[in-house]
Design a protein around this motif. Structure first.
Motif, short mmCIF file in Angstrom:
data_model
loop_
_atom_site.label_atom_id
_atom_site.label_comp_id
_atom_site.label_asym_id
_atom_site.label_seq_id
_atom_site.Cartn_x
_atom_site.Cartn_y
_atom_site.Cartn_z
N ASP A 23 20.79 121.49 61.81
CA ASP A 23 22.11 122.11 61.76
C ASP A 23 22.03 123.63 61.92
OD1 ASP A 23 24.85 122.35 59.38
OD2 ASP A 23 24.85 122.23 61.57
N PRO A 24 21.48 124.11 63.03
CA PRO A 24 21.28 125.55 63.19
C PRO A 24 22.59 126.28 63.43
CG PRO A 24 20.76 124.43 65.24
CD PRO A 24 21.07 123.35 64.23
N TYR A 25 22.64 127.50 62.96
CA TYR A 25 23.78 128.37 63.24
C TYR A 25 23.35 129.37 64.29
CZ TYR A 25 27.24 132.07 62.72
OH TYR A 25 28.20 133.01 62.96
N VAL A 26 23.99 129.35 65.44
CA VAL A 26 23.61 130.24 66.54
C VAL A 26 24.74 131.17 66.94
CG1 VAL A 26 21.86 128.67 67.46
CG2 VAL A 26 24.23 128.47 68.25
N VAL A 47 27.26 135.41 70.08
CA VAL A 47 26.23 135.72 69.09
C VAL A 47 26.67 136.91 68.23
CG1 VAL A 47 23.85 136.47 68.78
CG2 VAL A 47 24.41 134.79 70.55
N ASP A 48 27.18 137.93 68.89
CA ASP A 48 27.73 139.09 68.20
C ASP A 48 28.79 139.71 69.11
OD1 ASP A 48 26.30 140.62 70.12
OD2 ASP A 48 24.59 140.81 68.79
N GLU A 49 29.16 140.94 68.89
CA GLU A 49 30.23 141.57 69.66
C GLU A 49 29.88 141.76 71.13
OE1 GLU A 49 32.59 144.61 67.00
OE2 GLU A 49 30.43 144.85 66.65
N ASN A 50 28.57 141.78 71.46
CA ASN A 50 28.15 142.11 72.82
C ASN A 50 27.38 140.99 73.52
OD1 ASN A 50 27.41 144.61 70.79
ND2 ASN A 50 28.77 145.22 72.45
N THR A 51 27.08 139.91 72.81
CA THR A 51 26.09 138.95 73.32
C THR A 51 26.63 137.53 73.35
OG1 THR A 51 24.40 140.35 72.31
CG2 THR A 51 23.71 138.18 73.07
N GLU A 138 37.70 136.45 67.79
CA GLU A 138 36.93 137.43 67.02
C GLU A 138 35.46 137.04 67.04
OE1 GLU A 138 38.46 137.82 63.10
OE2 GLU A 138 40.45 138.49 63.75
N PRO A 139 34.64 137.77 67.77
CA PRO A 139 33.21 137.44 67.81
C PRO A 139 32.56 137.77 66.47
CG PRO A 139 33.63 139.50 68.96
CD PRO A 139 34.97 138.94 68.60
N PRO A 140 31.39 137.17 66.19
CA PRO A 140 30.69 137.47 64.93
C PRO A 140 30.35 138.95 64.82
CG PRO A 140 29.77 135.51 65.97
CD PRO A 140 30.70 136.13 66.97
N GLN A 141 30.48 139.48 63.64
CA GLN A 141 30.12 140.87 63.38
C GLN A 141 29.82 141.02 61.90
OE1 GLN A 141 33.57 143.58 63.82
NE2 GLN A 141 34.79 141.73 64.15
N LYS A 142 29.16 142.11 61.56
CA LYS A 142 28.82 142.32 60.15
C LYS A 142 30.09 142.43 59.32
CE LYS A 142 28.41 147.38 60.41
NZ LYS A 142 27.48 148.53 60.28
N ILE A 143 30.01 141.98 58.08
CA ILE A 143 31.15 141.96 57.16
C ILE A 143 30.87 142.93 56.02
CG2 ILE A 143 32.59 140.56 55.66
CD1 ILE A 143 32.80 139.77 58.57
N ASN A 254 32.20 134.92 59.44
CA ASN A 254 32.01 135.02 60.89
C ASN A 254 31.03 136.16 61.17
OD1 ASN A 254 32.30 134.71 63.67
ND2 ASN A 254 34.17 135.95 63.76
N VAL A 255 29.74 135.89 60.92
CA VAL A 255 28.70 136.90 61.08
C VAL A 255 27.70 136.45 62.14
CG1 VAL A 255 28.90 137.77 58.72
CG2 VAL A 255 27.34 135.87 59.21
N PRO A 256 26.94 137.38 62.72
CA PRO A 256 25.94 136.98 63.72
C PRO A 256 24.86 136.09 63.12
CG PRO A 256 26.39 139.35 63.83
CD PRO A 256 27.03 138.84 62.57
N PRO A 257 24.26 135.24 63.94
CA PRO A 257 23.11 134.46 63.45
C PRO A 257 21.92 135.38 63.25
CG PRO A 257 23.40 134.13 65.81
CD PRO A 257 24.58 134.94 65.35
N SER A 258 21.10 135.05 62.29
CA SER A 258 19.88 135.82 62.07
C SER A 258 18.85 135.50 63.16
CB SER A 258 19.29 135.48 60.70
OG SER A 258 18.02 136.07 60.54
N LEU A 259 18.10 136.52 63.54
CA LEU A 259 17.02 136.31 64.52
C LEU A 259 15.69 136.02 63.84
CD1 LEU A 259 17.87 139.10 67.11
CD2 LEU A 259 18.65 136.74 67.01
N ILE A 260 15.74 135.82 62.54
CA ILE A 260 14.53 135.53 61.78
C ILE A 260 14.14 134.06 61.97
CG2 ILE A 260 13.61 135.28 59.43
CD1 ILE A 260 15.34 137.73 58.71
N GLU A 261 12.88 133.84 62.29
CA GLU A 261 12.37 132.48 62.49
C GLU A 261 11.87 131.91 61.17
OE1 GLU A 261 8.91 130.11 65.05
OE2 GLU A 261 9.03 132.30 65.08
N VAL A 262 12.28 130.70 60.85
CA VAL A 262 11.83 130.01 59.65
C VAL A 262 10.60 129.17 60.01
CG1 VAL A 262 12.43 128.38 57.83
CG2 VAL A 262 14.16 129.98 58.69
N ILE A 263 9.50 129.37 59.25
CA ILE A 263 8.24 128.67 59.54
C ILE A 263 7.90 127.79 58.33
CG2 ILE A 263 5.82 128.94 60.19
CD1 ILE A 263 6.54 131.81 61.07
#
Length: 687
Positions: A23-26, A47-51, A138-143, A254-263
């Motif tokens: 159930d990833p959030y992208v 993904v965010d305001e520009n992507t 409204e694209p995802p953005q920091k809250i 409504n925030v951007p997805p994290s680019l952190i990879e879970v291992i």
């Protein structure tokens, strides 16, 4: 263009990594591509305001002059602009087969400024596929949330910012650090409670929080946690079971997805403790033996150390007993160490002192290795030892009650020896190894691109009138300091401070007498307090620790004498003057100082009794143009002496500035070359 392409690849790779989980959030879904020709299809997300992210993108590649195309007119048409592809390039589109890609709008344009994104053929003026951005989307953005709420006023802050799905910033946090067991704490429910989850602090540590004075901290939710799975964030005192300050995390963010990879990392052992964001210990006690697994996210040339503290009441390195593990290619190494000083293993007065292998100080290697491997950036070692060994230098692992542990992560030098650690157990951590109720309190590792720290500029002492220099010791400044300036690891964590500057380049004139007032310590019974200065033709020093054959390869130009028996001895061993951290200081936070001036102003100078020793020398024509001041005892503590016929300060500083500027100019030249080639390629397409 090239650099935005690299960013695009990083974002795509990170989002693909997220997609591998459940159930990833992208990002926020906009919809599916409308398909008109050439098998165009895919799901489009903001993904965010520009992507944009296009998942499972399909296009057969048979268009003649086809690009990603966006615009603000009601429908796709010639009045629009090219959106660079996932590599940041504006080439004609190739074939895509079920590929996940990210597209970043150029010139800082935002998704709310456009009405559509299309796969568009400029020669036919036709869209092969498109999607419309809904009105009011409204694209995802920091809250930005309110400040932390504190009923008692023990915690204060400015705004709390949700940056993305795993990152939270607390601006200007203040807390007096008086609680014994206060942690950053998250959980579910209407308000903070004891059954929440401890999360790492801003440096990745899992230990009780210290003092904060209007400090902005960035927290990462560990493992599988995200802002969608927690209801609140708190500074929580688990001993008194109360929240000192907290904030509610709103639902449906409504925030951007994290680019952190879970291992993920799993094993079959019944007990696990997360000692640091990047380090976890698993174990099982059976009979009189303990089996352990150390797993840490470290570099290929890093080590992991774990063991028993030299004190039962606090984490103490001196008197400690640890095992040091590291990978050498595919081969794992597991070495039992005993520690008698905060220094690398050093031979003084025919005795080994410092961090030494057990068999060098009369002990034995008592750990039995089972397995070792490196996968997904994680070093994993499994081994066994008796709780109590016959070796008097080994500290027993107790079979009852809690034990004070120590641990460290650090880099190996070129000889594969441990250098000063970059993460360690500064604050006490205890473990009950033989606890009856087994418990696993570990979470998955996470990996994200760390922002590169800006190094402190190197220092250059080029005064033609100077004939005398003071030489004292001080901390190496972490990754911004000695390592960045010299590209060498300080194994001792100490470096020479010349005239108060950390390891500067010093410029002196040939055939002119100079002297160093050396205050590096003269106590040969403690390697930490014994650093006579020497000048050699090689950059590392530690002449006293070299073998006879190695010493023959080194030319010692100053600071060396001989006894009546012909044994070499240092001649410049003065009192110890040490720049050191204040009582409130913390070496782990040296990286937070943006300049060396700020860093040194946080230190305090402490000098012992006695006086400086004078190292006097005259560089003659036989001296090389570059020599090195260093320590007789420990490696990698000094830097360069430049021997010149004349000292022209202006020319030297201009040359230094030119070398620094040359690096920047080469990067700019590379960027301009890439841009010109891109324009040329576009013109060739139009022709």
């Amino acid at each position: 263009m090239e650099y935005s392409g690299i960013v695009g690849v990083v974002i795509t790779s990170a989002l693909i990594g997220l997609c591998l989980g459940a159930d990833p959030y992208v990002g926020k879904k906009i919809g599916e591509l409308n398909s008109y020709h050439h098998q165009v299809s895919g799901d489009v997300y903001a993904v965010d305001e520009n992507t944009f992210l296009i998942k499972s993108f399909m296009y057969d590649g048979n268009g003649g002059d086809t690009f990603f195309w966006a615009g603000s007119r009601p429908r796709p048409g010639p009045q629009g602009f090219i959106v660079p592809n996932e590599l940041g390039r504006t080439n004609i589109l190739d074939r895509y087969l079920n590929k996940d890609i990210t597209l970043t709008l150029p010139d800082k344009k935002t998704i709310t400024e456009i009405k559509w994104l299309a796969i568009y053929d400029l020669s036919r003026l036709e869209a092969f596929g498109d999607i419309y951005v809904p009105e009011g989307f409204e694209p995802p953005q920091k809250i930005i949330l309110n400040k932390l709420s504190s009923k008692t006023g023990e915690v204060k802050s400015d705004a709390v910012i949700i940056v993305d799905s795993k990152t939270i910033i607390i601006e200007n946090l203040s807390y007096d650090g008086s609680g014994d067991e206060v942690y950053f704490w998250v959980g579910v429910g209407p308000q903070p409670h004891i059954k929440g989850t401890k999360i790492p602090d801003e440096l990745g540590y899992m230990t009780p929080l210290g003092k904060y004075t209007k400090k902005t901290v960035q927290l990462e939710l560990p493992g599988d946690l995200s802002v969608f799975t927690v209801d609140w964030l708190s500074l929580y005192d688990i001993k008194k079971e109360r929240a000192l300050g907290s904030i509610i995390i709103p639902e449906e963010l409504n925030v951007p997805p994290s680019l952190i990879e879970v291992i993920p990392h799993e094993n079959s052992m019944p007990n696990c403790e997360q000692l640091h964001k990047d380090f976890q210990l698993s174990w099982e006690v059976f009979g009189d033996q303990i089996t352990m697994e150390l797993a840490a996210q470290v570099g290929e040339d890093d080590y992991i150390a774990f063991g028993m503290s030299g004190s039962p009441n606090e984490p103490e390195m001196i008197g400690g007993d640890v095992v040091v593990t590291y990978m050498d290619g595919y081969l794992g190494n597991l070495i039992d160490y005993n520690m008698s000083s905060y220094m690398p293993c050093t031979v003084l007065l025919d005795q080994h002192k410092g961090v030494c292998q057990d068999d060098k100080v009369g002990g034995t290697q008592d750990y039995q290795a089972y397995s070792s491997k490196r996968e997904n950036g994680i070093n994993i070692f499994t081994f066994r030892r008796r709780l109590t060994t016959p070796d008097p230098g080994d500290t027993p692992y107790p079979d009852t009650g809690e034990a004070m542990i120590i641990w460290a992560l650090g880099a190996l030098d070129i000889m594969r020896r441990p250098t000063m650690h970059y993460a360690w157990s500064k604050v006490k951590q205890t473990i009950e190894f033989a606890r009856k109720a087994t418990e696993r309190k570990c979470f998955a590792f996470t990996h994200g691109d760390k922002s590169k720290l800006k190094a402190w500029p190197g220092f250059h002492l080029a005064d033609p009138a100077a004939r005398e220099f003071t030489a004292r010791l001080g901390p190496d400044g972490g990754p911004r300091g000695y390592l960045s300036m010299t590209k060498q690891h300080s194994e001792s964590g100490l470096t020479w401070y010349i005239n108060g500057f950390l390891a500067p380049d010093v410029y002196i004139k040939r055939n002119t007498k100079y002297r160093f007032l050396v205050e590096g310590g003269s106590n040969p019974y403690d390697p930490k307090s014994y650093h006579p200065m020497i000048i050699t033709d090689e950059p590392h020093g530690a002449y006293s620790q070299l073998s006879e054959e190695q010493q023959k390869e080194v030319r010692v130009l100053a600071g060396l004498g001989y006894t009546v028996r012909g044994d070499s001895r240092p001649t410049a061993a003065g009192r110890l003057c040490l720049w050191k951290h204040s009582k409130e200081g913390d070496r782990r936070k040296d990286v937070e100082f943006n300049t060396f001036k700020m860093f040194r102003n946080s230190l305090m100078l402490e000098c012992g009794e006695g006086k400086a020793s004078i190292l006097e020398f005259t560089p003659n024509k036989s001296w090389p143009d570059i020599v090195y001041y260093n320590s007789w005892t420990a490696p990698n503590m000094g830097w360069r002496l430049h021997i010149l016929d004349e000292i022209n300060t202006e020319e030297i500083l201009l040359a230094v500035a030119s070398r620094s500027q040359g690096v920047r100019l080469s990067v700019i030249h590379h960027i301009l070359l890439v841009i010109c080639l891109g324009i040329w390629a576009r013109l060739m397409v139009l022709i």
